[in-house]
Every structure is written in C-alpha cells, then in structure tokens.
Design a protein around this motif. Sequence first.
Motif, short mmCIF file in Angstrom:
data_model
loop_
_atom_site.label_atom_id
_atom_site.label_comp_id
_atom_site.label_asym_id
_atom_site.label_seq_id
_atom_site.Cartn_x
_atom_site.Cartn_y
_atom_site.Cartn_z
N PHE A 153 -14.21 -40.80 -11.17
CA PHE A 153 -13.76 -39.50 -10.78
C PHE A 153 -12.33 -39.29 -11.72
N ALA A 154 -11.72 -40.27 -11.86
CA ALA A 154 -10.44 -40.28 -12.34
C ALA A 154 -10.88 -39.75 -14.26
N ASP A 155 -12.00 -40.28 -14.74
CA ASP A 155 -12.35 -39.63 -15.74
C ASP A 155 -12.93 -38.41 -15.76
N PHE A 156 -13.54 -37.80 -14.93
CA PHE A 156 -13.82 -36.33 -14.50
C PHE A 156 -12.62 -35.58 -14.72
N LEU A 157 -11.58 -36.04 -13.82
CA LEU A 157 -10.72 -35.11 -13.41
C LEU A 157 -9.52 -34.81 -15.05
N ILE A 158 -9.36 -36.14 -15.58
CA ILE A 158 -8.41 -36.33 -16.79
C ILE A 158 -9.18 -35.70 -18.06
N HIS A 159 -10.55 -36.43 -18.23
CA HIS A 159 -11.15 -36.03 -19.47
C HIS A 159 -12.32 -35.07 -19.37
N LYS A 160 -12.55 -34.38 -18.01
CA LYS A 160 -13.70 -33.64 -18.10
C LYS A 160 -15.00 -34.37 -18.02
N LYS A 161 -15.07 -35.55 -17.86
CA LYS A 161 -16.49 -36.17 -18.09
C LYS A 161 -17.28 -35.98 -16.99
N GLU A 162 -18.63 -35.96 -17.09
CA GLU A 162 -19.49 -35.84 -16.02
C GLU A 162 -19.32 -36.64 -14.79
N LEU A 163 -19.62 -36.14 -13.57
CA LEU A 163 -19.78 -36.82 -12.55
C LEU A 163 -21.50 -37.18 -12.33
N HIS A 164 -21.63 -38.36 -11.81
CA HIS A 164 -22.89 -38.45 -11.46
C HIS A 164 -23.57 -37.54 -10.56
N PRO A 165 -24.85 -36.64 -10.80
CA PRO A 165 -25.45 -35.70 -10.08
C PRO A 165 -25.51 -36.09 -8.74
N GLU A 166 -25.85 -37.30 -8.29
CA GLU A 166 -26.05 -37.63 -7.11
C GLU A 166 -24.81 -37.73 -6.05
N VAL A 167 -23.58 -37.76 -6.91
CA VAL A 167 -22.58 -37.82 -5.81
C VAL A 167 -21.52 -36.65 -5.95
N ASN A 168 -21.99 -35.83 -7.03
CA ASN A 168 -21.23 -34.55 -7.01
C ASN A 168 -21.40 -33.63 -5.93
N ILE A 169 -20.39 -33.08 -5.37
CA ILE A 169 -20.70 -32.13 -4.18
C ILE A 169 -21.31 -30.80 -4.56
N ASN A 170 -21.46 -30.59 -5.88
CA ASN A 170 -22.01 -29.32 -6.09
C ASN A 170 -23.49 -29.37 -5.76
N ARG A 171 -24.10 -30.46 -5.19
CA ARG A 171 -25.55 -30.49 -4.63
C ARG A 171 -25.33 -29.86 -3.27
N PHE A 172 -24.35 -29.39 -2.72
CA PHE A 172 -24.26 -28.95 -1.55
C PHE A 172 -23.79 -27.62 -1.44
N ALA A 173 -23.78 -26.74 -3.05
CA ALA A 173 -23.41 -25.54 -2.97
C ALA A 173 -24.08 -24.37 -2.01
N SER A 174 -25.32 -24.68 -1.71
CA SER A 174 -26.08 -23.82 -0.92
C SER A 174 -25.40 -23.77 0.52
N LEU A 175 -25.11 -25.18 0.85
CA LEU A 175 -24.33 -25.39 2.19
C LEU A 175 -23.06 -24.44 2.31
N TYR A 176 -22.33 -24.48 1.29
CA TYR A 176 -21.07 -23.84 1.37
C TYR A 176 -21.57 -22.33 1.67
N LEU A 177 -22.42 -21.63 0.90
CA LEU A 177 -22.68 -20.36 0.94
C LEU A 177 -23.05 -19.92 2.39
N ARG A 178 -23.85 -20.64 2.65
CA ARG A 178 -24.47 -20.45 4.27
C ARG A 178 -23.56 -20.80 5.54
N ARG A 179 -22.19 -21.32 5.16
CA ARG A 179 -21.35 -21.78 6.33
C ARG A 179 -21.06 -21.09 7.13
#
Length: 349
Positions: free
Chosen positions: A323-349
């Motif tokens: 996560f520190a690498d993601f925040l500082i160096h914009k490296k990718e997060l593992h797709p299984e931990v990235n909360i963008n997997r729940f984007a549809s739940l955010y839209l439906r909230r």
Amino acid sequence: MKEVTEPEIIKNYTIIGQGLAGSILAYFLLKEGQNVQIFDNSEIPSSSKVAAGIYNPVTGKRLVKTWLADEIFPFLEDFYPQLEKELNAKFFFSMPLFHPFPDVATQKFFRSDHIPDDFFDFCSLEFENNHRIEIVNSDLGGITMKHAGWVDLKVMLSAFRTFFLERNVLIETTSIPENTNVITIFCEGYHGKFNPHFRYLPFNPVKGEIVDIEIQNLDLQEIINQGVFVIPLGDNTFRLGATYKWDVLDFIPTNEGADILTEKYYKLMKPQMRVLSQQAGVRPATKDRRPFLGMHPEIENLGIFNGFGSKGVSLAPFFGNQFADFLIHKKELHPEVNINRFASLYLRR
Ligand SMILES: Cc1cc2nc3c(=O)[nH]c(=O)nc-3n(C[C@H](O)[C@H](O)[C@H](O)COP(=O)(O)OP(=O)(O)OC[C@H]3O[C@@H](n4cnc5c(N)ncnc54)[C@H](O)[C@@H]3O)c2cc1C
C-alpha cells in the motif's frame, strides 16, 4: 525491508488508528521519508491488543497453504525480526505449530502419496504420538507447520507507540480532524464498519475470546492447534483461544466463551489447567476474506487499510509495504485486495 531512501515526492499522510494495520502502514510511509501523523482514540477498543498473534501458513479444515503463502511468509519472517531490532523490543516468536490429525480419515489422507511436494516446504508429517503422549489426547500423529509462530502484539504496539511519540508522529485524542486536504487513510479495525465513507464495504466482523491459563510443569516448545490453540508464553503460562461468534459484536468476555474454550482444551490436551484471565475482541473480517485496500471512489484523498480478519499478523506487513508503494510510487495493488472490486456496491448504496 526497505532502506530509508531520499524521497522523490514528500506528501502528508494522516493515519486514523494505531492498531496493527495503522502502525505498520505508518512505519512503511516513514521509511520512505513521508510526513505522517497518526491519530488514535484509545476509547475505541482495539482487536490487536486482544489477538493471539499466531501466523501459520497452513490452515482451514482441508489444511491447505493459505492465500499467497509463498510471498507473504518469507516477507513477514524478514520483517518482524528487523522491526524488533529497530524498535528495540522482543515480540516475534518463531516456533513450530503442531496440528494433531482430527480423525483416522485425515490421517489416511496424509498417508497417501498425492500430497504435493511443495507441501513439505511448509510442513512435516508424523503418524504416531510418541513424544506427546503425556500432552495430547490423540495417538494419530499430525502435521507440524514449520514457518509458524506468534507475535506479541501488545509488546509490539507499545514499542511502536514509543517510536511514534519520539518522532512526534502520534496524537492520542478523541477528536479526529475532519475535512482536511491531507491524504487520510482509515485503519480503524472493526470500527471501520461505521465509517460513513467506507461502510458500503462488505465487512463481516467476528467476535473472538481468548483466555490465559496456567499449566504446571509443562515444557512446551511449540504451539498446539486443533479446534483451539495453546501457545506457550513461559513461566507455566499459556494462551488458549479462540472462539468465533457473529451475532453479538462487543469486546466483553463471557462465561460462555470461557466454557467453550475449557471444553475444547480438555478435548485436545491432557494436563490440568487453571484460567487466569480472559479477553474479547472483534476481528475486522470481510465477506470475501480479503483485506480492504485503496482509495475512496469519489473523495480522492481518503483511503482505507483494513479488513485483515483473523490474519492481520501475516497479511499486514506484506500489504502495508504494497500500500505504501501504491500511495507513493503509484504501483498497482493486488486486484483481490483493491476496494475497487466493490465499485458496484458503492453505486448501489
Ligand atoms: C480473540 C482474537 C484472536 C485473534 N487472533 C489472531 C491471531 O492469532 N493471528 C492474527 O493474525 N490475528 C488474530 N486476530 C485478528 C487481529 O486482531 C486483527 O487482524 C488485527 O489486530 C486488526 O488490526 P487493525 O489495526 O486493523 O485493528 P485494531 O487492532 O482494532 O486497531 C484499530 C485502532 O484504531 C483505533 N481507532 C478506531 N477507530 C478510530 C477513530 N475513528 N479514530 C481514532 N482511532 C480509531 C482503535 O483505538 C485502535 O487502536 C485475533 C482477533 C481476536 C479478537
């Protein structure tokens, strides 16, 4: 672990919560030369202060290697000993974990020759109970996990607290700043479920209880785990846990919890024991059993580092670094931990 490097860009980060997750993330950001301020409200109870702290690469009823074990376990075995040196405290206890076979069918399964070779990188097998005859109520043998042990999280968090206070990084307060422009990462454990920005995420919290017990004259050099775990703490003291309860979510120890643990203890173990103390907490678990890392779908300076469930000790170092690498160096997060997997739940909230 990372060396301190000249940072390319220095940003300001606010971390909410100094539990296991917040401490480790703050530590990695500081290592990268970032400005960090942690806010912790000790009136909100912390699971890390209750956790048994076990890490164990082979779990579940089917005794399979845990998710990402080949990456996560070498990382933590490097991380904690180096952290001990830096914080000048002893909290990492590497020790084998013995898992007696629960029944003849499981023993038979492990006698067969379709066990993959890489299983033995992490485990060894025994088919009798010669040297635990006075200790364990089973003569079927079992599996010894090699890359296992426990972390004394109370000691580690207290050492982290001193480390952060000395650097003017930690603010202990009940009032948390709102609406700052600083990047704010919420590391609130179970309390994250009530965070208005992130409560759309599918948390699945689980209450757990543990007891510390006294067993006279038992020289145990390993953790024993079958239905319950028994961790040797030294001086005839052992930690026994844990229960799992999804309906009542509070931090209050119960008689029911102590009774369940006592019953399971005598099913597993032979020596008499006496309960010394009891604690309860709520694991910040998630419906898909993967942590929550990432930034809010709309408010770009808000993020979350949470959802470590019952595996915070093994997952938080690896993903804190990621996560520190993601925040500082914009490296990718593992797709299984990235909360963008729940984007549809955010839209439906
Ligand atoms: C009985 C039991 C046994 C366990 N055993 C193990 C085990 O053997 N191995 C393992 O890996 N894991 C175990 N766990 C799970 C482990 O506790 C968690 O994975 C881990 O501690 C979660 O850490 P955290 O930092 O996310 O949350 P927490 O430890 O709960 O930390 C959150 C911190 O944030 C603060 N906070 C919360 N909200 C706010 C706010 N709004 N403002 C300011 N501060 C705030 C809290 O005061 C706290 O300090 C166990 C848990 C329990 C309950």
